[in-house]
Design a protein around this motif. Structure first.
Motif, PDB file in Angstrom:
ATOM      1  N   ARG A   2      47.799  41.690  32.256  1.00 34.15           N
ATOM      2  CA  ARG A   2      47.191  40.359  32.084  1.00 34.15           C
ATOM      3  C   ARG A   2      47.158  39.610  33.424  1.00 34.15           C
ATOM      4  O   ARG A   2      46.140  38.987  33.759  1.00 34.15           O
ATOM      5  CB  ARG A   2      47.965  39.548  31.046  1.00 34.15           C
ATOM      6  N   GLU A   3      48.232  39.670  34.180  1.00 34.39           N
ATOM      7  CA  GLU A   3      48.259  39.006  35.483  1.00 34.39           C
ATOM      8  C   GLU A   3      47.223  39.613  36.425  1.00 34.39           C
ATOM      9  O   GLU A   3      46.535  38.892  37.152  1.00 34.39           O
ATOM     10  CB  GLU A   3      49.656  39.116  36.098  1.00 34.39           C
ATOM     11  N   ALA A   4      47.095  40.941  36.404  1.00 36.58           N
ATOM     12  CA  ALA A   4      46.118  41.612  37.257  1.00 36.58           C
ATOM     13  C   ALA A   4      44.701  41.209  36.883  1.00 36.58           C
ATOM     14  O   ALA A   4      43.852  40.990  37.755  1.00 36.58           O
ATOM     15  CB  ALA A   4      46.283  43.131  37.141  1.00 36.58           C
ATOM     16  N   VAL A   5      44.439  41.079  35.584  1.00 34.10           N
ATOM     17  CA  VAL A   5      43.111  40.658  35.110  1.00 34.10           C
ATOM     18  C   VAL A   5      42.825  39.226  35.552  1.00 34.10           C
ATOM     19  O   VAL A   5      41.717  38.914  36.013  1.00 34.10           O
ATOM     20  CB  VAL A   5      43.023  40.787  33.575  1.00 34.10           C
ATOM     21  N   GLU A   6      43.796  38.351  35.436  1.00 32.51           N
ATOM     22  CA  GLU A   6      43.602  36.951  35.834  1.00 32.51           C
ATOM     23  C   GLU A   6      43.260  36.850  37.321  1.00 32.51           C
ATOM     24  O   GLU A   6      42.355  36.098  37.712  1.00 32.51           O
ATOM     25  CB  GLU A   6      44.861  36.141  35.516  1.00 32.51           C
ATOM     26  N   VAL A   7      43.962  37.625  38.151  1.00 36.00           N
ATOM     27  CA  VAL A   7      43.681  37.616  39.588  1.00 36.00           C
ATOM     28  C   VAL A   7      42.288  38.182  39.860  1.00 36.00           C
ATOM     29  O   VAL A   7      41.532  37.642  40.677  1.00 36.00           O
ATOM     30  CB  VAL A   7      44.750  38.424  40.353  1.00 36.00           C
ATOM     31  N   ALA A   8      41.922  39.269  39.176  1.00 34.83           N
ATOM     32  CA  ALA A   8      40.619  39.897  39.385  1.00 34.83           C
ATOM     33  C   ALA A   8      39.485  38.948  39.024  1.00 34.83           C
ATOM     34  O   ALA A   8      38.467  38.881  39.724  1.00 34.83           O
ATOM     35  CB  ALA A   8      40.517  41.177  38.560  1.00 34.83           C
ATOM     36  N   ILE A   9      39.653  38.201  37.956  1.00 38.41           N
ATOM     37  CA  ILE A   9      38.623  37.250  37.532  1.00 38.41           C
ATOM     38  C   ILE A   9      38.460  36.142  38.564  1.00 38.41           C
ATOM     39  O   ILE A   9      37.342  35.749  38.915  1.00 38.41           O
ATOM     40  CB  ILE A   9      38.966  36.668  36.148  1.00 38.41           C
ATOM     41  N   GLU A  10      39.566  35.632  39.070  1.00 38.92           N
ATOM     42  CA  GLU A  10      39.491  34.589  40.097  1.00 38.92           C
ATOM     43  C   GLU A  10      38.831  35.126  41.369  1.00 38.92           C
ATOM     44  O   GLU A  10      38.047  34.428  42.015  1.00 38.92           O
ATOM     45  CB  GLU A  10      40.892  34.052  40.409  1.00 38.92           C
ATOM     46  N   GLU A  11      39.141  36.367  41.727  1.00 42.60           N
ATOM     47  CA  GLU A  11      38.501  36.979  42.901  1.00 42.60           C
ATOM     48  C   GLU A  11      36.999  37.108  42.689  1.00 42.60           C
ATOM     49  O   GLU A  11      36.204  36.843  43.600  1.00 42.60           O
ATOM     50  CB  GLU A  11      39.104  38.362  43.167  1.00 42.60           C
ATOM     51  N   SER A  12      36.590  37.512  41.495  1.00 41.79           N
ATOM     52  CA  SER A  12      35.169  37.669  41.187  1.00 41.79           C
ATOM     53  C   SER A  12      34.452  36.323  41.266  1.00 41.79           C
ATOM     54  O   SER A  12      33.342  36.227  41.798  1.00 41.79           O
ATOM     55  CB  SER A  12      34.983  38.278  39.789  1.00 41.79           C
ATOM     56  N   LYS A  13      35.085  35.282  40.750  1.00 35.90           N
ATOM     57  CA  LYS A  13      34.494  33.940  40.811  1.00 35.90           C
ATOM     58  C   LYS A  13      34.347  33.473  42.254  1.00 35.90           C
ATOM     59  O   LYS A  13      33.315  32.923  42.647  1.00 35.90           O
ATOM     60  CB  LYS A  13      35.358  32.953  40.032  1.00 35.90           C
ATOM     61  N   ALA A  14      35.383  33.708  43.049  1.00 36.54           N
ATOM     62  CA  ALA A  14      35.338  33.292  44.452  1.00 36.54           C
ATOM     63  C   ALA A  14      34.265  34.048  45.213  1.00 36.54           C
ATOM     64  O   ALA A  14      33.540  33.461  46.039  1.00 36.54           O
ATOM     65  CB  ALA A  14      36.706  33.521  45.097  1.00 36.54           C
ATOM     66  N   SER A  15      34.126  35.341  44.930  1.00 38.01           N
ATOM     67  CA  SER A  15      33.099  36.158  45.596  1.00 38.01           C
ATOM     68  C   SER A  15      31.709  35.693  45.211  1.00 38.01           C
ATOM     69  O   SER A  15      30.814  35.596  46.063  1.00 38.01           O
ATOM     70  CB  SER A  15      33.297  37.627  45.218  1.00 38.01           C
ATOM     71  N   ALA A  16      31.512  35.376  43.930  1.00 36.01           N
ATOM     72  CA  ALA A  16      30.206  34.898  43.457  1.00 36.01           C
ATOM     73  C   ALA A  16      29.854  33.561  44.092  1.00 36.01           C
ATOM     74  O   ALA A  16      28.704  33.328  44.507  1.00 36.01           O
ATOM     75  CB  ALA A  16      30.207  34.796  41.948  1.00 36.01           C
ATOM     76  N   ALA A  17      30.852  32.677  44.210  1.00 34.81           N
ATOM     77  CA  ALA A  17      30.617  31.362  44.807  1.00 34.81           C
ATOM     78  C   ALA A  17      30.258  31.505  46.290  1.00 34.81           C
ATOM     79  O   ALA A  17      29.389  30.780  46.815  1.00 34.81           O
ATOM     80  CB  ALA A  17      31.852  30.483  44.645  1.00 34.81           C
ATOM     81  N   GLU A  18      30.896  32.441  46.952  1.00 28.11           N
ATOM     82  CA  GLU A  18      30.632  32.676  48.380  1.00 28.11           C
ATOM     83  C   GLU A  18      29.210  33.214  48.582  1.00 28.11           C
ATOM     84  O   GLU A  18      28.509  32.806  49.522  1.00 28.11           O
ATOM     85  CB  GLU A  18      31.654  33.680  48.914  1.00 28.11           C
ATOM     86  N   GLU A  19      28.766  34.091  47.689  1.00 24.18           N
ATOM     87  CA  GLU A  19      27.420  34.650  47.816  1.00 24.18           C
ATOM     88  C   GLU A  19      26.355  33.581  47.555  1.00 24.18           C
ATOM     89  O   GLU A  19      25.292  33.601  48.173  1.00 24.18           O
ATOM     90  CB  GLU A  19      27.246  35.796  46.799  1.00 24.18           C
ATOM     91  N   GLN A  20      26.651  32.655  46.653  1.00 23.95           N
ATOM     92  CA  GLN A  20      25.687  31.603  46.325  1.00 23.95           C
ATOM     93  C   GLN A  20      25.640  30.505  47.389  1.00 23.95           C
ATOM     94  O   GLN A  20      24.637  29.827  47.530  1.00 23.95           O
ATOM     95  CB  GLN A  20      26.037  30.977  44.977  1.00 23.95           C
TER      96      GLN A  20
END
Length: 302
Positions: free
Chosen positions: A283-301
């Motif tokens: 669960r902790e690994a999933v939470e970190v992965a989701i935050e990383e994905s959000k940050a990456s998407a925000a950076e691309e936009q």
């Protein structure tokens, strides 16, 4: 000071490992096929494991080499990975490298290994064929933004309100966070107790694939994904279905799915004596992965 060559420096694991090694004070060479466009830390060196003549210059002066290369997206991956490992091991020996570190696949040895896991075992032995001691870290599913296995899970959970899965989805595995993989990889660099050893690495939880999907759904959507098991759904059909629902290509999906019928859990925790520390839960690994994905998407936009 240790000079470390990291192959696949721009890949899922490599791009996280290079800065960690630099922070630890190592001199790092980031091996990539496109050094002119490399913008990460360390010294970019151009080489390709598929081109044996390019390896000598990249390995010259390296004390340790981290091997993070595979060809799962190729139908002929077993042959290509074997040839690349043999060439890399030979070049490493010629350069005087004293340790090769390899991220392999978790699972008990036996005749029923999938082609994917069988290839990982073969690479382990071929890397050391010319005499360089190999440190192997065997992992199951690695959870982190950009990782193929995690992206497959994330996109399935995101795109489907319910899921039909084959019987292999009840098989247990021990997913591990990418941050823990990087911690273990960096921790065995030039470590006397790790030279020539095989270690199993995993996260805090042992879960079936169904439980992984459901936990990921709880974190992402606040609800438990409805999952229905069916007795027959071949790896080939499963891979086509996954490629339709996600952006994972058919060949890669098939090669991963072929391994999912094999239970892959840690049976030897000796890595904890070499690299202490408790791994993250799924669960902790999933939470970190989701935050990383959000940050990456925000950076691309942005």
């Amino acid at each position: 000071m240790t000079t470390v060559l990291v192959t696949g420096a721009t890949g899922f694991v490599g791009r996280r490992l290079v800065p960690e090694l630099v922070d630890q004070g190592h001199t790092v060479r980031a091996m990539t096929r496109h050094p002119d466009t490399y913008d990460g830390p360390g010294e970019a060196v151009g080489a390709d494991v598929g081109d044996p003549d390019s390896l000598a210059r990249a390995l010259a002066g390296a004390d340790v080499a981290v091997y993070l290369v595979h060809s799962l997206d190729d139908q002929d991956f077993e042959r290509k990975d074997a040839e690349a490992a043999r060439a890399f091991g030979r070049a490493a020996a010629g350069a005087g490298v004293r340790q090769i570190i390899y991220l392999g696949g978790l699972g008990a040895d036996g005749d029923d290994l999938s082609a994917h896991l069988r290839s990982r075992r073969e690479v382990e032995s071929l890397l050391g064929e010319d005499g360089v001691p190999v440190t192997v870290l065997r992992a199951a599913i690695v959870v982190g933004a950009g990782g193929i296995s995690w992206e497959m899970t994330r996109q399935l959970v995101k795109n489907l309100p319910a899921m039909v899965v084959p019987k292999w989805a009840a098989t247990r595995t021990q997913p591990v966070a990418i941050s823990d993989v990087v911690r273990y990889l960096s921790g065995v660099v030039d470590h006397d107790e790790a030279i020539g050893k095989v270690f199993e690495i995993g996260g805090a939880d042992r879960l079936s694939y169904i439980e992984m999907l459901q936990q990921a759904s709880q974190v992402m959507n606040g609800r438990t994904l409805r999952v229905f098991q069916v007795p027959v759904l071949t790896p080939k059909l499963s891979s086509y279905w996954i490629s339709f629902v996600t952006n994972v290509d058919v060949t890669t999906g098939r090669n991963l799915i072929d391994s999912m019928g094999t239970e892959v859990i840690v049976t030897d925790d000796s890595i904890l004596r070499v690299v202490p520390g408790e791994p993250l839960s799924y669960r902790e690994a999933v939470e970190v992965a989701i935050e990383e994905s959000k940050a990456s998407a925000a950076e691309e936009q942005g």
